[in-house]
Design a protein around this motif. Structure first.
Motif, PDB file in Angstrom:
ATOM      1  N   LEU A 105      33.917  56.667  22.509  1.00  0.00           N
ATOM      2  CA  LEU A 105      35.005  57.340  21.796  1.00  0.00           C
ATOM      3  C   LEU A 105      34.979  56.845  20.355  1.00  0.00           C
ATOM      4  O   LEU A 105      35.137  55.662  20.079  1.00  0.00           O
ATOM      5  N   GLU A 106      34.733  57.768  19.442  1.00  0.00           N
ATOM      6  CA  GLU A 106      34.600  57.411  18.038  1.00  0.00           C
ATOM      7  C   GLU A 106      35.946  57.548  17.318  1.00  0.00           C
ATOM      8  O   GLU A 106      36.296  56.754  16.462  1.00  0.00           O
ATOM      9  N   ARG A 107      36.675  58.586  17.715  1.00  0.00           N
ATOM     10  CA  ARG A 107      37.949  58.828  17.032  1.00  0.00           C
ATOM     11  C   ARG A 107      38.832  59.726  17.892  1.00  0.00           C
ATOM     12  O   ARG A 107      38.338  60.620  18.585  1.00  0.00           O
ATOM     13  N   LYS A 108      40.131  59.442  17.825  1.00  0.00           N
ATOM     14  CA  LYS A 108      41.084  60.331  18.504  1.00  0.00           C
ATOM     15  C   LYS A 108      42.146  60.728  17.496  1.00  0.00           C
ATOM     16  O   LYS A 108      42.660  59.877  16.773  1.00  0.00           O
ATOM     17  N   GLN A 109      42.425  62.016  17.410  1.00  0.00           N
ATOM     18  CA  GLN A 109      43.475  62.488  16.504  1.00  0.00           C
ATOM     19  C   GLN A 109      44.548  63.176  17.333  1.00  0.00           C
ATOM     20  O   GLN A 109      44.233  63.855  18.315  1.00  0.00           O
ATOM     21  N   VAL A 110      45.790  62.977  16.919  1.00  0.00           N
ATOM     22  CA  VAL A 110      46.898  63.608  17.642  1.00  0.00           C
ATOM     23  C   VAL A 110      47.603  64.579  16.702  1.00  0.00           C
ATOM     24  O   VAL A 110      47.996  64.216  15.591  1.00  0.00           O
ATOM     25  N   SER A 111      47.741  65.808  17.169  1.00  0.00           N
ATOM     26  CA  SER A 111      48.391  66.847  16.366  1.00  0.00           C
ATOM     27  C   SER A 111      49.910  66.698  16.433  1.00  0.00           C
ATOM     28  O   SER A 111      50.438  66.051  17.326  1.00  0.00           O
ATOM     29  N   LYS A 112      50.569  67.347  15.491  1.00  0.00           N
ATOM     30  CA  LYS A 112      52.036  67.351  15.484  1.00  0.00           C
ATOM     31  C   LYS A 112      52.583  67.912  16.795  1.00  0.00           C
ATOM     32  O   LYS A 112      53.641  67.526  17.245  1.00  0.00           O
ATOM     33  N   ASP A 113      51.839  68.869  17.398  1.00  0.00           N
ATOM     34  CA  ASP A 113      52.342  69.465  18.641  1.00  0.00           C
ATOM     35  C   ASP A 113      51.889  68.691  19.888  1.00  0.00           C
ATOM     36  O   ASP A 113      52.071  69.143  21.016  1.00  0.00           O
ATOM     37  N   GLY A 114      51.246  67.514  19.671  1.00  0.00           N
ATOM     38  CA  GLY A 114      50.857  66.670  20.801  1.00  0.00           C
ATOM     39  C   GLY A 114      49.426  66.884  21.277  1.00  0.00           C
ATOM     40  O   GLY A 114      48.901  66.112  22.082  1.00  0.00           O
ATOM     41  N   THR A 115      48.765  67.926  20.799  1.00  0.00           N
ATOM     42  CA  THR A 115      47.371  68.165  21.182  1.00  0.00           C
ATOM     43  C   THR A 115      46.500  67.007  20.683  1.00  0.00           C
ATOM     44  O   THR A 115      46.680  66.532  19.559  1.00  0.00           O
ATOM     45  N   GLU A 116      45.567  66.566  21.531  1.00  0.00           N
ATOM     46  CA  GLU A 116      44.721  65.425  21.135  1.00  0.00           C
ATOM     47  C   GLU A 116      43.264  65.875  21.047  1.00  0.00           C
ATOM     48  O   GLU A 116      42.768  66.551  21.932  1.00  0.00           O
ATOM     49  N   LYS A 117      42.623  65.462  19.966  1.00  0.00           N
ATOM     50  CA  LYS A 117      41.200  65.796  19.810  1.00  0.00           C
ATOM     51  C   LYS A 117      40.381  64.509  19.875  1.00  0.00           C
ATOM     52  O   LYS A 117      40.674  63.539  19.176  1.00  0.00           O
ATOM     53  N   PHE A 118      39.369  64.511  20.737  1.00  0.00           N
ATOM     54  CA  PHE A 118      38.510  63.340  20.918  1.00  0.00           C
ATOM     55  C   PHE A 118      37.138  63.621  20.314  1.00  0.00           C
ATOM     56  O   PHE A 118      36.554  64.675  20.588  1.00  0.00           O
ATOM     57  N   LEU A 119      36.661  62.664  19.551  1.00  0.00           N
ATOM     58  CA  LEU A 119      35.292  62.763  19.039  1.00  0.00           C
ATOM     59  C   LEU A 119      34.481  61.697  19.760  1.00  0.00           C
ATOM     60  O   LEU A 119      34.804  60.507  19.694  1.00  0.00           O
ATOM     61  N   PHE A 120      33.452  62.132  20.480  1.00  0.00           N
ATOM     62  CA  PHE A 120      32.604  61.198  21.230  1.00  0.00           C
ATOM     63  C   PHE A 120      31.219  61.136  20.616  1.00  0.00           C
ATOM     64  O   PHE A 120      30.664  62.167  20.226  1.00  0.00           O
ATOM     65  N   GLN A 121      30.666  59.927  20.597  1.00  0.00           N
ATOM     66  CA  GLN A 121      29.262  59.800  20.190  1.00  0.00           C
ATOM     67  C   GLN A 121      28.402  59.676  21.448  1.00  0.00           C
ATOM     68  O   GLN A 121      28.673  58.846  22.324  1.00  0.00           O
ATOM     69  N   LEU A 122      27.378  60.517  21.520  1.00  0.00           N
ATOM     70  CA  LEU A 122      26.469  60.501  22.669  1.00  0.00           C
ATOM     71  C   LEU A 122      25.423  59.402  22.473  1.00  0.00           C
ATOM     72  O   LEU A 122      25.283  58.855  21.371  1.00  0.00           O
ATOM     73  N   ALA A 123      24.674  59.120  23.554  1.00  0.00           N
ATOM     74  CA  ALA A 123      23.692  58.032  23.507  1.00  0.00           C
ATOM     75  C   ALA A 123      22.661  58.241  22.395  1.00  0.00           C
ATOM     76  O   ALA A 123      22.140  57.275  21.831  1.00  0.00           O
ATOM     77  N   ASP A 124      22.342  59.505  22.053  1.00  0.00           N
ATOM     78  CA  ASP A 124      21.317  59.755  21.031  1.00  0.00           C
ATOM     79  C   ASP A 124      21.905  59.845  19.618  1.00  0.00           C
ATOM     80  O   ASP A 124      21.220  60.247  18.686  1.00  0.00           O
ATOM     81  N   GLY A 125      23.202  59.515  19.480  1.00  0.00           N
ATOM     82  CA  GLY A 125      23.806  59.490  18.151  1.00  0.00           C
ATOM     83  C   GLY A 125      24.530  60.773  17.766  1.00  0.00           C
ATOM     84  O   GLY A 125      25.265  60.795  16.783  1.00  0.00           O
ATOM     85  N   ASN A 126      24.307  61.856  18.526  1.00  0.00           N
ATOM     86  CA  ASN A 126      25.022  63.103  18.226  1.00  0.00           C
ATOM     87  C   ASN A 126      26.501  62.991  18.593  1.00  0.00           C
ATOM     88  O   ASN A 126      26.882  62.140  19.398  1.00  0.00           O
ATOM     89  N   TYR A 127      27.273  63.895  18.003  1.00  0.00           N
ATOM     90  CA  TYR A 127      28.714  63.898  18.275  1.00  0.00           C
ATOM     91  C   TYR A 127      29.147  65.184  18.960  1.00  0.00           C
ATOM     92  O   TYR A 127      28.611  66.259  18.659  1.00  0.00           O
ATOM     93  N   ILE A 128      30.103  65.052  19.860  1.00  0.00           N
ATOM     94  CA  ILE A 128      30.754  66.244  20.440  1.00  0.00           C
ATOM     95  C   ILE A 128      32.263  66.018  20.433  1.00  0.00           C
ATOM     96  O   ILE A 128      32.726  64.876  20.361  1.00  0.00           O
ATOM     97  N   GLU A 129      32.985  67.119  20.537  1.00  0.00           N
ATOM     98  CA  GLU A 129      34.443  67.011  20.541  1.00  0.00           C
ATOM     99  C   GLU A 129      35.011  67.684  21.781  1.00  0.00           C
ATOM    100  O   GLU A 129      34.425  68.616  22.313  1.00  0.00           O
ATOM    101  N   CYS A 130      36.164  67.187  22.209  1.00  0.00           N
ATOM    102  CA  CYS A 130      36.930  67.926  23.204  1.00  0.00           C
ATOM    103  C   CYS A 130      38.414  67.770  22.907  1.00  0.00           C
ATOM    104  O   CYS A 130      38.816  66.872  22.165  1.00  0.00           O
TER     105      CYS A 130
END
Ligand code: SF4
Length: 358
Positions: free
Chosen positions: A71-96
């Protein structure tokens, strides 16, 4: 000397694990134990599987791994929605993106929007992911790991509800990674794993017709969400290059085929852009296009995305008038509640890059 590639346990179903344990000379009953540790308990380290015995743990450590995702970063929106930025083993990033729905007990749920690819090749002009291009497919293990990683977060925070709804609508075109997506869906649905009902999983597509037909042939009870976004070929090809390859009549044929195979209602996503696809003639075109299909139109007032300033968001009144006109034309339509716009967590805003980390 090249390093031996280890097998990812999170990409394995019970049959793969049975075969692996046979290879390792271990009794068959261990497969069920191993599956439970990996997909039900969602352990992050092989050594945490306490009842497998030291010998087997050593063999597993030697030959296998558990998908590493930081887990590289987590952001929380004003409406409570949370966005997660993950770093994969090969260095790439994905979000959910996690949406916690509360209210009365029967409606409480945690819904996670997950990614199926690093980047995306489809190039939809209103989409931040599409602007970055395609990097690679995610493995089945990397797809389920997004759910497991967020479940760990929920447990840490004392939230007793695990992720119970999964939406494959994050980065990437799921139909172009269909084998891994279907494997991940089966793993998440497995009665020995997370037991997420197939009906609580949604797969989206921008309209890759041959894969949609292959998906239809699986006859799964998943929700299919088709990104439509325009009522005619001229407009759609302007914002979605996929339409040049598979124009609307082919897309609609694929939708009809899907419905024939599954009898499931289809959801159409329609990003409403002021002065572009929100005119009265577009209502009539949509009515003709969707004739005979059991479907629902989600109208999503377009989100702000950097570099796409040409798309302006219609005001509330215009949105309401458009939806009313669709309903008057006999279509099922509603405005989709937006979540996480201020943290770029809404539809079309995921990017997967670490920019200006704070
Ligand atoms: S909207 Fe979906 S299919 Fe289109 S570029 Fe973005 S991620 Fe890819």
């Amino acid at each position: 000397m090249s390093e031996r590639v280890k097998k990812d346990l999170r990409s394995m179903g019970i049959d793969d694990m049975t075969a692996l344990l046979k290879e390792l000379g271990q009794p068959a009953f261990r497969a069920k134990q191993l599956f439970g540790w990996v997909h039900e308990k969602q352990v992050q380290h092989i050594d945490d599987m306490h009842n497998l015995g030291k010998g087997l743990l050593a063999q597993l450590n030697e030959q296998c791994e558990i998908t590493a995702m930081q887990l590289e970063r987590k952001q929380v929106s004003k409406d409570g929605t949370e966005k997660f930025l993950f770093q994969l083993a090969d260095g790439n990033y994905i979000e959910c993106v996690l949406m916690r729905y509360r209210g009365d007990m029967s409606k409480q749920r945690n819904t996670l929007c997950i990614s199926s690819q690093v980047g995306c090749a489809m190039g939809c002009t209103f989409c931040a992911t599409g602007q970055g291009g395609f990097v690679r497919n995610l493995t089945a293990g990397e797809i389920v790991s997004q759910v497991y990683a967020v479940n760990h977060q929920l447990i840490e925070e004392g939230d007793t509800l695990p992720v119970g709804n999964v939406v494959l609508m994050g980065m990437g075109e799921p139909m172009l990674n269909l084998d891994n997506v279907l494997k991940a869906v089966a793993l998440l649905n497995d009665p020995q794993g997370q037991q997420i009902s197939i009906r609580r999983m949604t797969v989206s597509t921008c309209g890759v017709v041959p894969q949609m037909k292959a998906f239809a042939d699986k006859k799964l009870d998943m929700v299919l969400a088709v990104s439509l976004h325009a009522p005619n070929d001229a407009l759609r090809s302007g914002v979605m290059p996929v339409n040049n390859r598979y124009p609307l009549h082919e897309l609609m044929d694929a939708c009809r085929y899907y419905q024939k195979q599954t009898r499931n209602r289809i959801t159409f996503e329609y990003a409403l852009i002021a002065g572009f696809n929100d005119q009265p003639e577009h209502v009539a075109q949509l009515k003709a296009l969707l004739k005979g299909l059991d479907c629902h139109l989600n109208i999503i007032p377009v989100n702000p995305v950097a570099n796409t300033a040409q798309f302006s968001r219609p005001d509330r009144k215009q949105v309401a008038a458009f939806v009313k006109a669709l309903q008057n034309a006999g279509l099922n339509a509603s405005v989709r509640e937006e979540k996480g716009t201020d943290i770029d967590g809404a539809c079309g805003q995921l990017r997967g890059k670490v920019t200006g980390k704070q």
